[in-house]
Structure formats: structure tokens, C-alpha cells
Scaffold this active site. Structure first.
Site, PDB file in Angstrom:
ATOM      1  N   TYR A 265      -7.655  -5.212  -3.275  1.00 35.58           N
ATOM      2  CA  TYR A 265      -7.891  -4.048  -4.137  1.00 35.58           C
ATOM      3  C   TYR A 265      -8.900  -4.311  -5.255  1.00 35.58           C
ATOM      4  CZ  TYR A 265      -4.307  -1.150  -1.852  1.00 35.58           C
ATOM      5  OH  TYR A 265      -3.590  -0.386  -0.942  1.00 35.58           O
TER       6      TYR A 265
ATOM      7  N   GLY B 258      -3.042 -10.189   3.085  1.00 36.96           N
ATOM      8  CA  GLY B 258      -2.719 -10.755   1.776  1.00 36.96           C
ATOM      9  C   GLY B 258      -1.235 -11.057   1.614  1.00 36.96           C
TER      10      GLY B 258
ATOM     11  N   ASN C 249       0.860  -1.194   0.000  1.00 37.52           N
ATOM     12  CA  ASN C 249       0.000   0.000   0.000  1.00 37.52           C
ATOM     13  C   ASN C 249       0.891   1.237   0.000  1.00 37.52           C
ATOM     14  OD1 ASN C 249       0.613   0.645   2.894  1.00 37.52           O
ATOM     15  ND2 ASN C 249      -0.466  -1.293   3.200  1.00 37.52           N
TER      16      ASN C 249
ATOM     17  N   THR D   7      -5.367  -7.913  -7.278  1.00 39.71           N
ATOM     18  CA  THR D   7      -6.525  -8.794  -7.503  1.00 39.71           C
ATOM     19  C   THR D   7      -7.144  -9.345  -6.223  1.00 39.71           C
ATOM     20  OG1 THR D   7      -5.182 -10.808  -7.688  1.00 39.71           O
ATOM     21  CG2 THR D   7      -5.581  -9.551  -9.727  1.00 39.71           C
TER      22      THR D   7
ATOM     23  N   ASP E 204       1.221  -9.060   1.120  1.00 38.28           N
ATOM     24  CA  ASP E 204       2.025  -8.101   1.907  1.00 38.28           C
ATOM     25  C   ASP E 204       2.306  -8.675   3.306  1.00 38.28           C
ATOM     26  OD1 ASP E 204       3.289  -5.772   2.628  1.00 38.28           O
ATOM     27  OD2 ASP E 204       1.504  -4.495   2.533  1.00 38.28           O
TER      28      ASP E 204
HETATM   29  N1  AR6 Z   1       1.715 -15.676  -2.451  1.00 40.75           N
HETATM   30  C1  AR6 Z   1       1.247 -15.356  -3.673  1.00 40.75           C
HETATM   31  N2  AR6 Z   1       0.076 -14.720  -3.851  1.00 40.75           N
HETATM   32  C2  AR6 Z   1      -0.631 -14.387  -2.747  1.00 40.75           C
HETATM   33  C3  AR6 Z   1      -0.201 -14.689  -1.433  1.00 40.75           C
HETATM   34  C4  AR6 Z   1       1.041 -15.361  -1.306  1.00 40.75           C
HETATM   35  N3  AR6 Z   1       1.546 -15.697  -0.114  1.00 40.75           N
HETATM   36  N4  AR6 Z   1      -1.136 -14.229  -0.551  1.00 40.75           N
HETATM   37  C5  AR6 Z   1      -2.115 -13.669  -1.285  1.00 40.75           C
HETATM   38  N5  AR6 Z   1      -1.831 -13.778  -2.606  1.00 40.75           N
HETATM   39  P1  AR6 Z   1      -3.585  -8.869  -2.032  1.00 40.75           P
HETATM   40  P2  AR6 Z   1      -3.880  -6.284  -3.446  1.00 40.75           P
HETATM   41  C6  AR6 Z   1      -2.576 -13.301  -3.788  1.00 40.75           C
HETATM   42  O1  AR6 Z   1      -4.882  -8.667  -1.337  1.00 40.75           O
HETATM   43  O2  AR6 Z   1      -5.179  -6.724  -4.028  1.00 40.75           O
HETATM   44  C7  AR6 Z   1      -2.576  -5.533   1.527  1.00 40.75           C
HETATM   45  O3  AR6 Z   1      -3.185  -5.386   2.764  1.00 40.75           O
HETATM   46  C8  AR6 Z   1      -4.056 -13.063  -3.648  1.00 40.75           C
HETATM   47  O4  AR6 Z   1      -4.773 -14.269  -3.852  1.00 40.75           O
HETATM   48  O5  AR6 Z   1      -2.440  -9.410  -1.262  1.00 40.75           O
HETATM   49  O6  AR6 Z   1      -2.880  -5.658  -4.358  1.00 40.75           O
HETATM   50  C9  AR6 Z   1      -1.660  -4.370   1.167  1.00 40.75           C
HETATM   51  O7  AR6 Z   1      -1.056  -3.818   2.305  1.00 40.75           O
HETATM   52  C10 AR6 Z   1      -4.318 -12.095  -4.785  1.00 40.75           C
HETATM   53  O8  AR6 Z   1      -4.517 -12.790  -6.009  1.00 40.75           O
HETATM   54  O9  AR6 Z   1      -3.064  -7.471  -2.727  1.00 40.75           O
HETATM   55  C11 AR6 Z   1      -2.604  -3.411   0.507  1.00 40.75           C
HETATM   56  O10 AR6 Z   1      -3.269  -2.607   1.465  1.00 40.75           O
HETATM   57  C12 AR6 Z   1      -2.995 -11.326  -4.911  1.00 40.75           C
HETATM   58  O11 AR6 Z   1      -2.045 -12.041  -4.111  1.00 40.75           O
HETATM   59  C13 AR6 Z   1      -3.594  -4.299  -0.205  1.00 40.75           C
HETATM   60  O12 AR6 Z   1      -3.597  -5.522   0.518  1.00 40.75           O
HETATM   61  C14 AR6 Z   1      -3.063  -9.885  -4.432  1.00 40.75           C
HETATM   62  O13 AR6 Z   1      -3.886  -9.802  -3.295  1.00 40.75           O
HETATM   63  C15 AR6 Z   1      -3.182  -4.598  -1.618  1.00 40.75           C
HETATM   64  O14 AR6 Z   1      -4.213  -5.313  -2.262  1.00 40.75           O
END
Ligand code: AR6
Length: 166
Positions: free
Chosen positions: A117, A28, A20, A114, A30
Site C-alpha cells: 500500500y 505480504g 484488504n 508500508t 496477509d
Molecule cells: N511479519 C511481519 N511483517 C511483515 C511480514 C511478516 N510475516 N510480511 C510482510 N511484512 P504488506 P500493506 C511487512 O504489503 O502495505 C496484501 O496483499 C512488510 O515488510 O503486507 O498494508 C493485503 O491483502 C511491510 O512493512 O501490507 C492487501 O491487499 C508491512 O508488513 C495489501 O497487501 C505491510 O506490508 C496490504 O498492503
């Protein structure tokens, strides 16, 4: 190259974090990266201070196998008319440029934007793959780009989009 699983186990030179703008950590991918990589990553994020949407910054990989974490910020998806596509492309491109500037040869991406967000998966997969393919056409320094997909559903969507692009 597409793969299925958890990005924190990747052995590429860098892994990319879907962060973020405050680089404050979160849920997620992060959360998973900071948990696995340990506190030195967050200490460097605090020093850097933040990262605008569509930009990227780099820190150590801490305890991860990857030497570096590239933190990028994808757009929050509203309705598709708020510049989301350009910002998502930019998140991938800036991450790749940073990797190239550092002389890195391999990088792994999650499906940025995905999750929390809310970016629609088909379009996000298309933009992710297309941006990476275009980048490697113009630059041969990076030898390996991996897309690590966290569920079989996302993996299948990427596979379908990749077939349409190549
Ligand atoms: N390895 C690979 N992919 C993953 C993992 C992992 N360990 N964990 C989740 N995913 P997101 P955003 C996938 O929500 O949408 C955070 O709080 C998940 O299935 O992690 O960009 C940040 O601080 C999805 O397809 O990121 C921001 O505030 C993808 O990673 C916000 O979330 C992205 O999901 C960012 O949201």
C-alpha cells in the site's frame, strides 16, 4: 515494544493483519498469516464478508500461537492528501479498541500499509507509535503492544521515531 521478525510466530493474545477491504487474502503479511494460521481464518473472513479501510474485525488465530487475528485495512497511499493519515491512525485505534472489547491483554502489529500500500515509512512509523502511546495513556487494560518489523531498515525507522516521541 519494538521487535524484528515474522509476526506469525508471536505469542500475544492477538496479532494484527494488514488486510484488504474484501478480506480476500493476498501477499505480504496477509499471505503469511493465512498460510501459517490455516483455512479456518479465511472461512471466518468469508462469513464476515469485508472490512472498510480504517476499520477492524476479529477472527480466530487458527493454528497460530496467537488466539486471535485482528484484521484491519490500512489506506493505499496516494499523495498524502486523501485522508491517508486519519485512516492509518484509525486502523491502529480500531484494532486496539477491538482487542480491549474482547478483554485481550497483548497485541502485535505489523507496519500496516508500508508494503504493497506504499505508505512512507517515517510517517507511518510515527503514526503507528503515536496512536498506540495515546491509546495506552487512556486505557490500561492492554498491557503489551508489540510492533513486529520485518526488516532492519523498518526497525531502525521505528526506533528513531520512538526516540522522538518519548
Ligand atoms: N511479519 C511481519 N511483517 C511483515 C511480514 C511478516 N510475516 N510480511 C510482510 N511484512 P504488506 P500493506 C511487512 O504489503 O502495505 C496484501 O496483499 C512488510 O515488510 O503486507 O498494508 C493485503 O491483502 C511491510 O512493512 O501490507 C492487501 O491487499 C508491512 O508488513 C495489501 O497487501 C505491510 O506490508 C496490504 O498492503
Amino acid at each position: 515494544m519494538l521487535d524484528y521478525g515474522d509476526i506469525t510466530g508471536e505469542t500475544t493474545d492477538a496479532i494484527v493483519n494488514a488486510a484488504n477491504e474484501r478480506l480476500a487474502g493476498g501477499a505480504g503479511v496477509d499471505g503469511a498469516i493465512h498460510r501459517a494460521g490455516g483455512p479456518t481464518i479465511m472461512a471466518q473472513c468469508r462469513k464476515i464478508g469485508g472490512c472498510p479501510t480504517g476499520e477492524a474485525v476479529i477472527t480466530t488465530g487458527g493454528k497460530l500461537k496467537a488466539k486471535y487475528v485482528i484484521h484491519t485495512v490500512g489506506p493505499i497511499y496516494r499523495d498524502g492528501t486523501k485522508g491517508e493519515a486519519k485512516l492509518l491512525q484509525s486502523a491502529y485505534k480500531k484494532s486496539l479498541e477491538l482487542a480491549r472489547e474482547k478483554g485481550l491483554q497483548s497485541i502485535s502489529f505489523p507496519a500496516i500499509s508500508t508494503g504493497i500500500y506504499g505508505y512512507p515509512l517515517d510517517e507511518a512509523a510515527h503514526l503507528a507509535l503515536n496512536t498506540c502511546i495515546e491509546f495506552v495513556r487512556g486505557n490500561t487494560d492492554i498491557k503489551l503492544i508489540r510492533h513486529i518489523l520485518f526488516s532492519s531498515k523498518i526497525y531502525d525507522i521505528y526506533s528513531t521515531q520512538l526516540k522522538m516521541l518519548v
